[in-house]
Scaffold this motif. Sequence first.
Motif, PDB file in Angstrom:
ATOM      1  N   ARG A  16      35.462  34.084  44.132  1.00 19.86           N
ATOM      2  CA  ARG A  16      36.718  34.704  43.694  1.00 19.86           C
ATOM      3  C   ARG A  16      36.603  36.214  43.861  1.00 19.86           C
ATOM      4  NH1 ARG A  16      38.550  33.884  38.097  1.00 19.86           N
ATOM      5  NH2 ARG A  16      40.504  34.522  39.009  1.00 19.86           N
ATOM      6  N   PRO A  17      36.687  36.721  45.096  1.00 19.39           N
ATOM      7  CA  PRO A  17      36.472  38.154  45.315  1.00 19.39           C
ATOM      8  C   PRO A  17      37.430  39.013  44.496  1.00 19.39           C
ATOM      9  CG  PRO A  17      36.650  36.966  47.399  1.00 19.39           C
ATOM     10  CD  PRO A  17      37.031  36.006  46.323  1.00 19.39           C
ATOM     11  N   LEU A  18      36.892  40.086  43.943  1.00 22.91           N
ATOM     12  CA  LEU A  18      37.745  41.048  43.261  1.00 22.91           C
ATOM     13  C   LEU A  18      38.669  41.711  44.283  1.00 22.91           C
ATOM     14  CD1 LEU A  18      35.133  42.665  40.864  1.00 22.91           C
ATOM     15  CD2 LEU A  18      37.102  41.264  40.201  1.00 22.91           C
ATOM     16  N   PRO A  19      39.847  42.150  43.867  1.00 25.70           N
ATOM     17  CA  PRO A  19      40.799  42.733  44.819  1.00 25.70           C
ATOM     18  C   PRO A  19      40.233  43.924  45.596  1.00 25.70           C
ATOM     19  CG  PRO A  19      41.875  42.320  42.718  1.00 25.70           C
ATOM     20  CD  PRO A  19      40.411  42.041  42.514  1.00 25.70           C
ATOM     21  N   TYR A  20      39.289  44.640  45.004  1.00 24.96           N
ATOM     22  CA  TYR A  20      38.740  45.830  45.658  1.00 24.96           C
ATOM     23  C   TYR A  20      37.364  45.595  46.286  1.00 24.96           C
ATOM     24  CZ  TYR A  20      36.457  46.177  41.058  1.00 24.96           C
ATOM     25  OH  TYR A  20      35.755  45.905  39.916  1.00 24.96           O
ATOM     26  N   HIS A  67      28.174  40.934  40.139  1.00 22.96           N
ATOM     27  CA  HIS A  67      28.380  40.145  41.353  1.00 22.96           C
ATOM     28  C   HIS A  67      28.718  38.695  41.000  1.00 22.96           C
ATOM     29  CE1 HIS A  67      26.019  43.551  42.879  1.00 22.96           C
ATOM     30  NE2 HIS A  67      26.590  43.297  44.048  1.00 22.96           N
ATOM     31  N   TYR A  68      28.008  38.151  40.016  1.00 26.82           N
ATOM     32  CA  TYR A  68      28.159  36.738  39.619  1.00 26.82           C
ATOM     33  C   TYR A  68      28.478  36.662  38.132  1.00 26.82           C
ATOM     34  CZ  TYR A  68      25.798  35.775  44.032  1.00 26.82           C
ATOM     35  OH  TYR A  68      25.463  35.720  45.363  1.00 26.82           O
ATOM     36  N   TYR A  69      29.287  35.637  37.781  1.00 21.93           N
ATOM     37  CA  TYR A  69      29.637  35.372  36.379  1.00 21.93           C
ATOM     38  C   TYR A  69      29.330  33.917  36.088  1.00 21.93           C
ATOM     39  CZ  TYR A  69      31.825  39.897  35.909  1.00 21.93           C
ATOM     40  OH  TYR A  69      32.031  41.258  35.840  1.00 21.93           O
ATOM     41  N   ILE A  70      28.696  33.666  34.945  1.00 22.82           N
ATOM     42  CA  ILE A  70      28.356  32.296  34.547  1.00 22.82           C
ATOM     43  C   ILE A  70      29.048  31.995  33.221  1.00 22.82           C
ATOM     44  CG2 ILE A  70      26.513  30.662  34.022  1.00 22.82           C
ATOM     45  CD1 ILE A  70      24.627  32.379  35.709  1.00 22.82           C
ATOM     46  N   ASP A  71      29.959  31.029  33.251  1.00 17.91           N
ATOM     47  CA  ASP A  71      30.716  30.669  32.057  1.00 17.91           C
ATOM     48  C   ASP A  71      29.859  29.792  31.136  1.00 17.91           C
ATOM     49  OD1 ASP A  71      32.846  30.624  30.321  1.00 17.91           O
ATOM     50  OD2 ASP A  71      34.284  29.865  31.792  1.00 17.91           O
ATOM     51  N   VAL A  80      31.688  39.497  43.692  1.00 16.21           N
ATOM     52  CA  VAL A  80      31.311  40.527  44.661  1.00 16.21           C
ATOM     53  C   VAL A  80      30.180  39.980  45.510  1.00 16.21           C
ATOM     54  CG1 VAL A  80      30.370  42.863  44.988  1.00 16.21           C
ATOM     55  CG2 VAL A  80      32.013  42.427  43.130  1.00 16.21           C
ATOM     56  N   GLU A  81      30.302  40.101  46.808  1.00 20.10           N
ATOM     57  CA  GLU A  81      29.270  39.643  47.743  1.00 20.10           C
ATOM     58  C   GLU A  81      28.010  40.498  47.523  1.00 20.10           C
ATOM     59  OE1 GLU A  81      26.954  38.726  50.935  1.00 20.10           O
ATOM     60  OE2 GLU A  81      27.772  40.749  50.837  1.00 20.10           O
ATOM     61  N   PRO A  82      26.817  39.880  47.510  1.00 22.13           N
ATOM     62  CA  PRO A  82      25.594  40.631  47.179  1.00 22.13           C
ATOM     63  C   PRO A  82      25.287  41.820  48.088  1.00 22.13           C
ATOM     64  CG  PRO A  82      25.160  38.286  47.087  1.00 22.13           C
ATOM     65  CD  PRO A  82      26.545  38.446  47.647  1.00 22.13           C
ATOM     66  N   LEU A  83      25.788  41.818  49.321  1.00 18.26           N
ATOM     67  CA  LEU A  83      25.512  42.950  50.202  1.00 18.26           C
ATOM     68  C   LEU A  83      26.542  44.071  50.046  1.00 18.26           C
ATOM     69  CD1 LEU A  83      24.082  41.224  53.387  1.00 18.26           C
ATOM     70  CD2 LEU A  83      22.898  42.163  51.386  1.00 18.26           C
TER      71      LEU A  83
END
Length: 197
Positions: A16-20, A67-71, A80-83
């Motif tokens: 789910r990429p952030l808009p920016y 970058h990653y979210y864990i519910d 966010v892509e790690p690179l």
Amino acid sequence: MWAMPPPDPDQTMQTRPLPYEARLDARSDAQLDLVVVHCTELPDLATAREYGERVLYAGSGTGNSGHYYIDRDGTVQRWVEPLRVANHTRGYNPRSIGIELVNTGRYPRWLDAAHQGMDEPYTEAQIAALVRLLQQLQREHPSLKFIAGHEDLDTTEVAAEDDPSRQVRRKRDPGPLFPWARVLQQVPLERLHAESP
């Protein structure tokens, strides 16, 4: 002894990429050597998303996020892509991947001296998902060597909002209930602290 549940073959990472996201600085894989574990200090993933989408830096049109979210149920989302360099830990962003665990932390009075307890335990599903994610990241980014909590790296103290004569830690996550021993037993990364070289 705690045993990690076997991987769930049906568990997939949601992207789910952030808009920016495309405006964040790109980096090489060789720059990555650190993972920083956070907790959102917010009530749920939807609220974390609202905060993550906020543009806080007018010059770049970006904001703060991991970058990653864990519910709490173990669902993993990549925002966010790690690179790309996400803004999650002052002074460490260019070299690190940020992982956020949904947890209330000190919400909503983060900087009140009378409200510094962090008493929501992390779920077993979250910790199992975190371990799997860390193992995956090590396979994909062999330069990763270190892991830290946000509180290990940002030790800044600020005046408490409810009593300016007292000092509180600006960042306390992932906090005292995070099971470091369990995680480090499963993932061969070295814990890093701010005073380390």
